[in-house]
Design an enzyme around this catalytic site. Structure first.
Site, short mmCIF file in Angstrom:
data_model
loop_
_atom_site.label_atom_id
_atom_site.label_comp_id
_atom_site.label_asym_id
_atom_site.label_seq_id
_atom_site.Cartn_x
_atom_site.Cartn_y
_atom_site.Cartn_z
N TYR A 143 0.82 -1.21 0.00
CA TYR A 143 0.00 0.00 0.00
C TYR A 143 0.86 1.27 0.00
O TYR A 143 0.41 2.34 0.41
CB TYR A 143 -0.97 -0.01 1.18
CG TYR A 143 -2.26 -0.71 0.81
CD1 TYR A 143 -3.40 0.02 0.47
CD2 TYR A 143 -2.32 -2.09 0.74
CE1 TYR A 143 -4.56 -0.62 0.10
CE2 TYR A 143 -3.48 -2.74 0.37
CZ TYR A 143 -4.61 -1.99 0.05
OH TYR A 143 -5.77 -2.63 -0.35
N GLY A 259 -9.67 -5.79 -4.83
CA GLY A 259 -8.33 -6.21 -5.19
C GLY A 259 -7.69 -7.06 -4.11
O GLY A 259 -6.98 -8.03 -4.41
N ASP A 260 -7.95 -6.73 -2.85
CA ASP A 260 -7.45 -7.56 -1.75
C ASP A 260 -8.07 -8.95 -1.79
O ASP A 260 -7.39 -9.96 -1.57
CB ASP A 260 -7.76 -6.90 -0.41
CG ASP A 260 -7.05 -5.57 -0.24
OD1 ASP A 260 -5.81 -5.54 -0.30
OD2 ASP A 260 -7.74 -4.55 -0.05
N SER A 261 -9.38 -9.00 -2.06
CA SER A 261 -10.06 -10.28 -2.15
C SER A 261 -9.49 -11.12 -3.29
O SER A 261 -9.26 -12.32 -3.15
CB SER A 261 -11.56 -10.06 -2.36
OG SER A 261 -12.22 -11.28 -2.55
#
Length: 459
Positions: A143, A259-261
């Site tokens: 991040y 996007g994390d998923s």
């Protein structure tokens, strides 16, 4: 690599706060809304969100390796993670990164970021180095706060035994060279490719594929998958034709965290022994389901268990149509071999309202009705074929000999029947009368039937 090892997530953890309120007027001094009745909703963000998403999708241990400051925001983040993931802290400088979204309903109207970037982590704690080395797979959730650029972190990643999935950030570091899969979105891929001297114009698949190939050469990684939102994802290995995985449309959800998923699902699939293409397909499906459930805003809401076959969206489809005052149409049958007669009837049925739900007999139900040699196609595959038709909005599988029970549950406004039933009192009509539904007969395309097709194939 241990088949039961941990998934390790390494990256920048954030505290996300949604300030959710209502707005019915603008301020007198500027054209901006006045947000009232504000409720604060906290959740893990960044790498912490990726770790929580992964933990909810697996029985593996999920370990989060991340810099943590010593402040109240960090304590609140630790409390959100407690009992969900194992936290391995890296000493951090600067305050905890906090991202606050001001939202009215489902829309963000402003974002307020605070917290100093992490810098100078120094020596990596022995526990962090060990879990990275022994991980079944590693997910790097970058991040842009400095974690992935730290030499100690990069050295530990270089010693990792399991496959690495790298979710990049425009302000983050390049993936380590032996990374198995990098997951930029379309914008990120275009920006990095342009910086590397690849000016592929447009957002068509040819341009996206060219950028993905360039990124593989630029980074020296195994594969790049460019996520394209509602268009799915494109996977490239650097040569040959890329693989494109379409997405299942998901409406009404919060795309934050998709996007994390995606990256978490890909890493878990690789940890379980999937090849890269299988991992990407699983990731596309996971990201779509994540958004449909409400996205990051519903991070701590248990997903309702779904049926075994082809019924994930029927309730949502019907609810949306009824909320808009529309007409729900349903029809039913075995649909063992889809033929022109079926297509004509289904297309005509869809024209009677605002959505079409197709109710199909289960395999056991078909055998009872048609004999032990049927069905020729399983219910799961019949449902997939029907769902691919543009005029079919949802498919439901029922196990009874008649659709009476499923009709009673769905309560359509119209039940459409194809065939020579004009003037006859359809068996389903009595059920529909309970709520004022109407059974109708549609013209049938003569000369087409599954039974006839089967008989001709035996000649």
């Amino acid at each position: 690599m241990s088949a039961t090892g941990a998934l390790v997530v390494v990256g920048d953890a954030l505290l996300d706060v949604d300030l959710v309120g209502t707005a019915s007027r603008l301020t007198p001094d500027a054209p901006v809304p006045v947000v009232e009745d504000v409720e604060a909703r906290e959740r893990p963000g960044g790498a912490a969100l990726a770790a929580v998403i992964a933990a909810r999708a697996t029985r593996r241990e999920v370990v989060l390796v991340t810099p943590m400051a010593d402040d109240e925001d960090a304590d609140r983040l630790r409390a959100l993670l407690a009992g969900r993931v194992r936290l391995v802290e890296i000493p951090a400088t600067g305050g905890t990164a906090v991202k606050r979204r001001v939202r009215v309903g489902d829309h963000s109207v402003a974002r307020i970021d605070s917290g100093a970037p992490v810098a100078g982590l120094g020596r990596l704690p022995a526990e962090a180095a060990e879990v990275l080395r022994e991980a079944a797979a590693v997910l790097v959730a970058d991040y842009g706060r400095g974690t992935t650029a730290d030499p100690a972190v990069r050295a530990a990643l270089g010693r990792a035994r399991g496959p690495i999935v790298w979710d990049p950030h425009p302000r983050g570091a390049d993936p380590v060279p032996h990374t198995r899969l990098v997951t930029p979105n379309g914008t990120e891929a275009a920006r990095v490719a342009a910086a590397a001297g690849v000016a592929a114009e447009g957002d068509g698949l040819a341009a996206v594929g060219a950028r993905a190939e360039a990124l593989i050469r630029h980074w020296g990684v195994g594969a790049v998958v460019v996520t394209l939102g509602a268009r799915g994802a494109l996977l490239s290995y650097g040569e040959g034709a890329p693989m494109v995985v379409p997405a299942t449309p998901a409406t009404g959800g919060d795309p934050c965290g998709a996007g994390d998923s995606f990256a978490a699902a890909a890493a878990l699939a690789l940890a379980d022994g999937a090849v890269t293409g299988e991992a990407v397909a699983a990731a596309v499906a996971s990201a779509g389901a994540f958004v449909a459930r409400g996205g990051a805003s519903a991070w701590d809401v248990e997903a309702a268990p779904g049926p075994d076959v082809a019924e994930p969206g029927v309730d949502g489809v019907i609810a949306r149509v009824r909320a808009a005052g529309g007409t729900v149409v349903a029809t039913g049958g075995c649909f063992d071999l889809l033929h022109p007669g079926h297509v004509a009837t289904l297309r005509a049925a869809r024209g009677l309202g605002d959505c079409l739900v197709v109710c199909i007999n289960s395999d056991d139900s078909v055998r009872r009705l048609k004999g032990p040699s049927r069905p020729l196609v399983t219910a799961a595959d019949r449902a997939r074929v029907l769902e691919a038709l543009e005029f079919v909005d949802a498919v439901v599988v029922f196990d009874e000999d008649t659709p009476a029970e499923v009709i009673d549950r769905l309560r359509p406004d119209v039940w459409a029947k194809g065939g020579d039933y004009a003037g006859a009192d359809l068996p389903e009509a009595a059920v529909l009368r309970r709520w004022g539904g109407q059974a109708v007969v549609l013209p049938y395309l003569d000369g087409h039937s599954t039974t006839a097709l089967v008989e001709r194939s035996r000649v």
